[in-house]
Design a protein around this motif. Structure first.
Motif, PDB file in Angstrom:
ATOM      1  N   CYS A   8     -22.533  15.505  34.231  1.00  0.00           N
ATOM      2  CA  CYS A   8     -23.316  14.351  33.808  1.00  0.00           C
ATOM      3  C   CYS A   8     -24.284  14.787  32.709  1.00  0.00           C
ATOM      4  N   SER A   9     -25.052  13.855  32.194  1.00  0.00           N
ATOM      5  CA  SER A   9     -25.991  14.158  31.110  1.00  0.00           C
ATOM      6  C   SER A   9     -27.064  15.153  31.511  1.00  0.00           C
ATOM      7  N   THR A  36     -18.085   1.910  30.710  1.00  0.00           N
ATOM      8  CA  THR A  36     -18.481   2.901  29.714  1.00  0.00           C
ATOM      9  C   THR A  36     -19.495   2.368  28.704  1.00  0.00           C
ATOM     10  N   PHE A  74     -21.125   8.667  40.292  1.00  0.00           N
ATOM     11  CA  PHE A  74     -22.029   8.809  39.166  1.00  0.00           C
ATOM     12  C   PHE A  74     -23.304   9.494  39.620  1.00  0.00           C
ATOM     13  N   SER A  80     -24.783   8.865  34.684  1.00  0.00           N
ATOM     14  CA  SER A  80     -23.476   9.124  34.068  1.00  0.00           C
ATOM     15  C   SER A  80     -22.354   9.050  35.101  1.00  0.00           C
ATOM     16  N   THR A  99     -17.337  13.750  29.590  1.00  0.00           N
ATOM     17  CA  THR A  99     -18.202  14.605  30.411  1.00  0.00           C
ATOM     18  C   THR A  99     -17.920  16.089  30.196  1.00  0.00           C
TER      19      THR A  99
END
Length: 133
Positions: A8-9, A36, A74, A80, A99
């Motif tokens: 994820c971010s 998205t 997520f 994310s 990702t």
């Protein structure tokens, strides 16, 4: 053997993938567009036995345009979507290609729900490069 890491971010939710994906695709369905925030989604499908998931995830299950359900995982911190488990394909997990943050990731070979494709979506490579913002 190839190992790739998707995350994820914020890096809290990660998936280590051993081996090559069995399918890389893009999807133009309306649900993927909403998920998205883009005009299509890119995903890589792997056998579950080659994956290691780390971190916490929040799950959400929805029915897709195909009528099949999938459970999406997520990150509860950054939001994310990292991976999902399609109920119609037990033993497989789909991972969002973005990702991996790897421009060298293999390209998709399958495109689905093209009747819902934005007419300009796959012509991005024809745009002139912009070097200044």
């Amino acid at each position: 053997m190839t190992n790739r890491v998707a995350s994820c971010s914020c890096g809290q939710l990660r998936v280590t993938c051993e081996g090559e994906p069995v399918r890389i695709s893009i999807c133009h369905c309306l649900e993927c567009q909403k998920r998205t925030g883009s005009v299509f989604a890119a995903q890589a499908r792997f056998p579950r036995e080659g994956l290691t998931m780390e971190g916490r995830s929040t799950q959400w299950t929805r029915r897709g345009d195909s009528g099949e359900s999938a459970t999406f995982h997520f990150c509860p911190m950054c939001g994310s979507t990292v991976y999902w488990e399609p109920h119609g394909l037990p033993g497989f997990v789909s991972i969002a290609v973005g990702t991996y943050a790897d421009p060298g990731f293999p390209p998709p070979h399958v495109s689905v729900y093209e009747e819902r494709q934005h007419p300009w979506a796959l012509r991005a490579h024809q745009l002139p490069l912009e070097h200044e913002f």
